[in-house]
Design an enzyme around this catalytic site. Structure first.
Site, PDB file in Angstrom:
ATOM      1  N   TYR A 213      15.292  60.141 -36.726  1.00  0.00           N
ATOM      2  CA  TYR A 213      15.713  59.089 -35.785  1.00  0.00           C
ATOM      3  C   TYR A 213      17.232  58.943 -35.804  1.00  0.00           C
ATOM      4  O   TYR A 213      17.889  58.917 -34.760  1.00  0.00           O
ATOM      5  CB  TYR A 213      15.045  57.760 -36.159  1.00  0.00           C
ATOM      6  CG  TYR A 213      15.385  56.625 -35.207  1.00  0.00           C
ATOM      7  CD1 TYR A 213      14.694  56.452 -34.009  1.00  0.00           C
ATOM      8  CD2 TYR A 213      16.414  55.724 -35.504  1.00  0.00           C
ATOM      9  CE1 TYR A 213      15.008  55.423 -33.138  1.00  0.00           C
ATOM     10  CE2 TYR A 213      16.741  54.686 -34.630  1.00  0.00           C
ATOM     11  CZ  TYR A 213      16.030  54.535 -33.453  1.00  0.00           C
ATOM     12  OH  TYR A 213      16.351  53.518 -32.576  1.00  0.00           O
TER      13      TYR A 213
ATOM     14  N   VAL B  78       9.399  61.303 -20.392  1.00  0.00           N
ATOM     15  CA  VAL B  78      10.785  61.799 -20.361  1.00  0.00           C
ATOM     16  C   VAL B  78      10.936  63.195 -20.976  1.00  0.00           C
ATOM     17  O   VAL B  78      12.008  63.788 -20.888  1.00  0.00           O
ATOM     18  CB  VAL B  78      11.781  60.814 -21.027  1.00  0.00           C
ATOM     19  CG1 VAL B  78      11.863  59.516 -20.260  1.00  0.00           C
ATOM     20  CG2 VAL B  78      11.448  60.583 -22.495  1.00  0.00           C
TER      21      VAL B  78
ATOM     22  N   LYS C  60      19.875  59.720 -32.650  1.00  0.00           N
ATOM     23  CA  LYS C  60      20.752  58.725 -32.026  1.00  0.00           C
ATOM     24  C   LYS C  60      22.222  59.140 -32.109  1.00  0.00           C
ATOM     25  O   LYS C  60      22.995  58.897 -31.172  1.00  0.00           O
ATOM     26  CB  LYS C  60      20.518  57.349 -32.659  1.00  0.00           C
ATOM     27  CG  LYS C  60      19.134  56.791 -32.360  1.00  0.00           C
ATOM     28  CD  LYS C  60      18.890  56.672 -30.857  1.00  0.00           C
ATOM     29  CE  LYS C  60      17.581  56.030 -30.500  1.00  0.00           C
ATOM     30  NZ  LYS C  60      17.367  55.871 -29.050  1.00  0.00           N
TER      31      LYS C  60
ATOM     32  N   ALA D 214      14.869  42.398 -31.760  1.00  0.00           N
ATOM     33  CA  ALA D 214      13.459  41.992 -31.822  1.00  0.00           C
ATOM     34  C   ALA D 214      12.692  42.545 -30.625  1.00  0.00           C
ATOM     35  O   ALA D 214      12.755  41.995 -29.520  1.00  0.00           O
ATOM     36  CB  ALA D 214      13.366  40.468 -31.862  1.00  0.00           C
ATOM     37  N   THR D 215      12.005  43.665 -30.820  1.00  0.00           N
ATOM     38  CA  THR D 215      11.181  44.306 -29.768  1.00  0.00           C
ATOM     39  C   THR D 215       9.898  44.814 -30.431  1.00  0.00           C
ATOM     40  O   THR D 215       9.822  44.892 -31.659  1.00  0.00           O
ATOM     41  CB  THR D 215      11.883  45.530 -29.139  1.00  0.00           C
ATOM     42  OG1 THR D 215      11.883  46.592 -30.112  1.00  0.00           O
ATOM     43  CG2 THR D 215      13.298  45.248 -28.705  1.00  0.00           C
TER      44      THR D 215
ATOM     45  N   TRP E 243      30.743  46.189 -41.737  1.00  0.00           N
ATOM     46  CA  TRP E 243      30.623  46.065 -43.197  1.00  0.00           C
ATOM     47  C   TRP E 243      30.109  47.341 -43.797  1.00  0.00           C
ATOM     48  O   TRP E 243      29.240  47.975 -43.270  1.00  0.00           O
ATOM     49  CB  TRP E 243      29.662  44.917 -43.549  1.00  0.00           C
ATOM     50  CG  TRP E 243      30.338  43.580 -43.550  1.00  0.00           C
ATOM     51  CD1 TRP E 243      31.670  43.329 -43.440  1.00  0.00           C
ATOM     52  CD2 TRP E 243      29.706  42.292 -43.681  1.00  0.00           C
ATOM     53  NE1 TRP E 243      31.905  41.980 -43.483  1.00  0.00           N
ATOM     54  CE2 TRP E 243      30.728  41.311 -43.640  1.00  0.00           C
ATOM     55  CE3 TRP E 243      28.394  41.861 -43.838  1.00  0.00           C
ATOM     56  CZ2 TRP E 243      30.466  39.943 -43.742  1.00  0.00           C
ATOM     57  CZ3 TRP E 243      28.123  40.519 -43.922  1.00  0.00           C
ATOM     58  CH2 TRP E 243      29.156  39.569 -43.895  1.00  0.00           C
TER      59      TRP E 243
ATOM     60  N   ASP F  14       8.112  54.547 -17.077  1.00  0.00           N
ATOM     61  CA  ASP F  14       7.600  54.553 -18.454  1.00  0.00           C
ATOM     62  C   ASP F  14       6.454  55.551 -18.495  1.00  0.00           C
ATOM     63  O   ASP F  14       6.020  56.029 -17.461  1.00  0.00           O
ATOM     64  CB  ASP F  14       7.125  53.144 -18.884  1.00  0.00           C
ATOM     65  CG  ASP F  14       7.342  52.931 -20.388  1.00  0.00           C
ATOM     66  OD1 ASP F  14       6.746  53.667 -21.192  1.00  0.00           O
ATOM     67  OD2 ASP F  14       8.119  52.020 -20.754  1.00  0.00           O
TER      68      ASP F  14
ATOM     69  N   GLY G 256      10.338  45.983 -24.269  1.00  0.00           N
ATOM     70  CA  GLY G 256      11.547  45.765 -25.063  1.00  0.00           C
ATOM     71  C   GLY G 256      12.859  45.789 -24.293  1.00  0.00           C
ATOM     72  O   GLY G 256      13.041  45.115 -23.268  1.00  0.00           O
TER      73      GLY G 256
HETATM   74  P1  NAP Z   1       9.923  49.678 -27.213  1.00  0.00           P
HETATM   75  O1  NAP Z   1       9.701  48.224 -27.010  1.00  0.00           O
HETATM   76  O2  NAP Z   1       8.906  50.469 -27.983  1.00  0.00           O
HETATM   77  O3  NAP Z   1      10.185  50.349 -25.789  1.00  0.00           O
HETATM   78  C1  NAP Z   1      10.316  51.735 -25.628  1.00  0.00           C
HETATM   79  C2  NAP Z   1       9.578  52.142 -24.377  1.00  0.00           C
HETATM   80  O4  NAP Z   1       9.770  53.565 -24.177  1.00  0.00           O
HETATM   81  C3  NAP Z   1       8.041  51.935 -24.502  1.00  0.00           C
HETATM   82  O5  NAP Z   1       7.498  51.380 -23.323  1.00  0.00           O
HETATM   83  C4  NAP Z   1       7.539  53.351 -24.726  1.00  0.00           C
HETATM   84  O6  NAP Z   1       6.211  53.570 -24.330  1.00  0.00           O
HETATM   85  C5  NAP Z   1       8.521  54.138 -23.862  1.00  0.00           C
HETATM   86  N1  NAP Z   1       8.442  55.557 -24.185  1.00  0.00           N
HETATM   87  C6  NAP Z   1       8.297  56.126 -25.410  1.00  0.00           C
HETATM   88  N2  NAP Z   1       8.216  57.451 -25.290  1.00  0.00           N
HETATM   89  C7  NAP Z   1       8.290  57.736 -23.967  1.00  0.00           C
HETATM   90  C8  NAP Z   1       8.237  58.940 -23.225  1.00  0.00           C
HETATM   91  N3  NAP Z   1       8.058  60.134 -23.823  1.00  0.00           N
HETATM   92  N4  NAP Z   1       8.368  58.889 -21.885  1.00  0.00           N
HETATM   93  C9  NAP Z   1       8.528  57.700 -21.260  1.00  0.00           C
HETATM   94  N5  NAP Z   1       8.560  56.516 -21.912  1.00  0.00           N
HETATM   95  C10 NAP Z   1       8.443  56.543 -23.253  1.00  0.00           C
HETATM   96  O7  NAP Z   1      11.299  49.912 -27.994  1.00  0.00           O
HETATM   97  P2  NAP Z   1      12.737  49.218 -27.868  1.00  0.00           P
HETATM   98  O8  NAP Z   1      13.015  48.612 -29.176  1.00  0.00           O
HETATM   99  O9  NAP Z   1      12.884  48.430 -26.625  1.00  0.00           O
HETATM  100  O10 NAP Z   1      13.621  50.537 -27.777  1.00  0.00           O
HETATM  101  C11 NAP Z   1      14.298  50.933 -26.595  1.00  0.00           C
HETATM  102  C12 NAP Z   1      15.439  51.869 -27.000  1.00  0.00           C
HETATM  103  O11 NAP Z   1      16.357  51.148 -27.828  1.00  0.00           O
HETATM  104  C13 NAP Z   1      14.954  53.063 -27.834  1.00  0.00           C
HETATM  105  O12 NAP Z   1      15.660  54.221 -27.441  1.00  0.00           O
HETATM  106  C14 NAP Z   1      15.321  52.665 -29.238  1.00  0.00           C
HETATM  107  O13 NAP Z   1      15.518  53.773 -30.086  1.00  0.00           O
HETATM  108  C15 NAP Z   1      16.595  51.874 -29.007  1.00  0.00           C
HETATM  109  N6  NAP Z   1      16.944  50.950 -30.090  1.00  0.00           N
HETATM  110  C16 NAP Z   1      16.104  49.963 -30.474  1.00  0.00           C
HETATM  111  C17 NAP Z   1      16.499  49.103 -31.487  1.00  0.00           C
HETATM  112  C18 NAP Z   1      15.630  47.977 -31.983  1.00  0.00           C
HETATM  113  O14 NAP Z   1      15.964  47.371 -33.015  1.00  0.00           O
HETATM  114  N7  NAP Z   1      14.555  47.642 -31.289  1.00  0.00           N
HETATM  115  C19 NAP Z   1      17.732  49.267 -32.123  1.00  0.00           C
HETATM  116  C20 NAP Z   1      18.551  50.288 -31.695  1.00  0.00           C
HETATM  117  C21 NAP Z   1      18.163  51.120 -30.671  1.00  0.00           C
HETATM  118  P3  NAP Z   1       5.051  53.451 -25.474  1.00  0.00           P
HETATM  119  O15 NAP Z   1       4.893  51.986 -25.738  1.00  0.00           O
HETATM  120  O16 NAP Z   1       3.873  54.094 -24.810  1.00  0.00           O
HETATM  121  O17 NAP Z   1       5.550  54.216 -26.675  1.00  0.00           O
END
Ligand code: NAP
Length: 262
Positions: A168, A75, A172, A202-203, A262, A47, A27
């Site tokens: 969550y 982490v 944040k 989109a992730t 908004w 990761d 993502g």
């Molecule tokens: P993602 O695709 O699930 O990527 C997150 C990555 O972090 C995954 O590879 C995950 O591994 C890894 N991870 C989880 N727990 C971990 C740990 N304890 N130690 C090391 N790595 C760990 O999600 P993403 O959407 O890219 O999210 C990235 C960040 O953006 C997050 O902090 C999320 O809260 C934030 N965010 C996302 C969105 C959204 O709409 N997508 C919006 C706002 C903020 P696993 O696959 O093994 O869990």
């Protein structure tokens, strides 16, 4: 008298810099790791698992002509993060940029949420970011220079309609304020700390089963009427990592398609 004009594109150049990105196997973290490399940085990709995504990230960075290493670290494990930073400095050089994107999301009504679910998310999303910043800053403070970027969320600013994710949202909000607090602790020691708060992006995080039906909702609730692409998080991260943002610290950069207006 005003300073001489700078070469503006050069302010975004990360050549010779070393970056560490957590959550680099998927993502937002994966795409930011690649973006930093495309701007010239060598990147330690961290990761919790080295299979799958992390190997792909390293391959993409190799393809972009920069050095990358894959590091498995959770982490929530402070010692593992210290080791990750030490390995980064041994193999790539002095750490100058860190992006902390590792995080998880899940949902449950507040009145039903068990302690385990609450604590597991807080441990990764909030304590994990704090431990990451501590490990990274301990190296950066020695160099007297560095930029740390924590990936928070617009959920730290607003409450997402229809999503029962009190833990969550609170995590944040915590990341945003923790970033400002550390920014002030280190402001006179060369380290900048900022956060990026993405809107719906989109992730894989958004393709988990309970979210799929929500995607239309996410799009219609967003003023731009769409979700962000992971690519749209790269420019903000490069800006905050680079000298282009040299007077920015303690900023939370909302990248949300207008959502919080908004
Ligand atoms: P993602 O695709 O699930 O990527 C997150 C990555 O972090 C995954 O590879 C995950 O591994 C890894 N991870 C989880 N727990 C971990 C740990 N304890 N130690 C090391 N790595 C760990 O999600 P993403 O959407 O890219 O999210 C990235 C960040 O953006 C997050 O902090 C999320 O809260 C934030 N965010 C996302 C969105 C959204 O709409 N997508 C919006 C706002 C903020 P696993 O696959 O093994 O869990």
């Amino acid at each position: 008298m005003a300073d001489k004009p700078l070469n503006a594109p050069a302010m975004f150049d990360l050549s010779g810099r070393v970056a560490l990105v957590t959550g680099a196997g998927s993502g937002i973290g994966q795409r930011i790791a690649l973006g930093l490399a495309q701007c010239g940085a060598d990147v330690a990709c961290v990761d919790r698992r080295t299979d799958g995504g992390l190997a792909e990230t390293v391959g993409m960075i190799d393809g972009a002509g920069r050095k990358a290493i894959a590091i498995a670290a959770d982490v929530t494990d402070r010692a593992a993060l210290d080791e990750a930073v030490a390995r980064t400095e041994d193999e790539l050089g002095a750490l100058g940029i860190a992006v902390n994107a590792a995080g998880i999301a899940n949902a449950n009504p507040a009145e039903e949420m068990g302690e385990d679910q609450y604590q597991a998310l807080m441990d990764i999303n909030m304590k994990g970011v704090f431990f990451s910043c501590q490990a990274e800053a301990n190296a950066m403070l020695k160099h007297g220079k560095g930029s740390i970027i924590n990936i928070a969320s617009m959920s730290g600013v607003i409450v997402n309609r229809g999503l029962t994710q009190v833990h969550y949202n609170a995590s944040k909000a915590g990341v945003i304020h923790m970033s400002k607090s550390m920014a002030m602790e280190w402001v006179d020691r060369g380290i900048r700390v900022n956060s990026i708060s993405p809107g719906y992006t989109a992730t894989p995080m958004n393709t988990r089963p309970e979210m799929v039906h929500q995607i239309r909702e996410f799009e219609s609730q967003t003023p731009m009427q769409r979700m962000a692409s992971v690519n749209e998080m790269v420019g903000p991260a490069v800006f905050l990592a680079s000298d282009a943002s040299s007077f920015c610290t303690g900023v939370d950069l909302l990248v949300d398609g207008g959502f919080c207006c908004w």
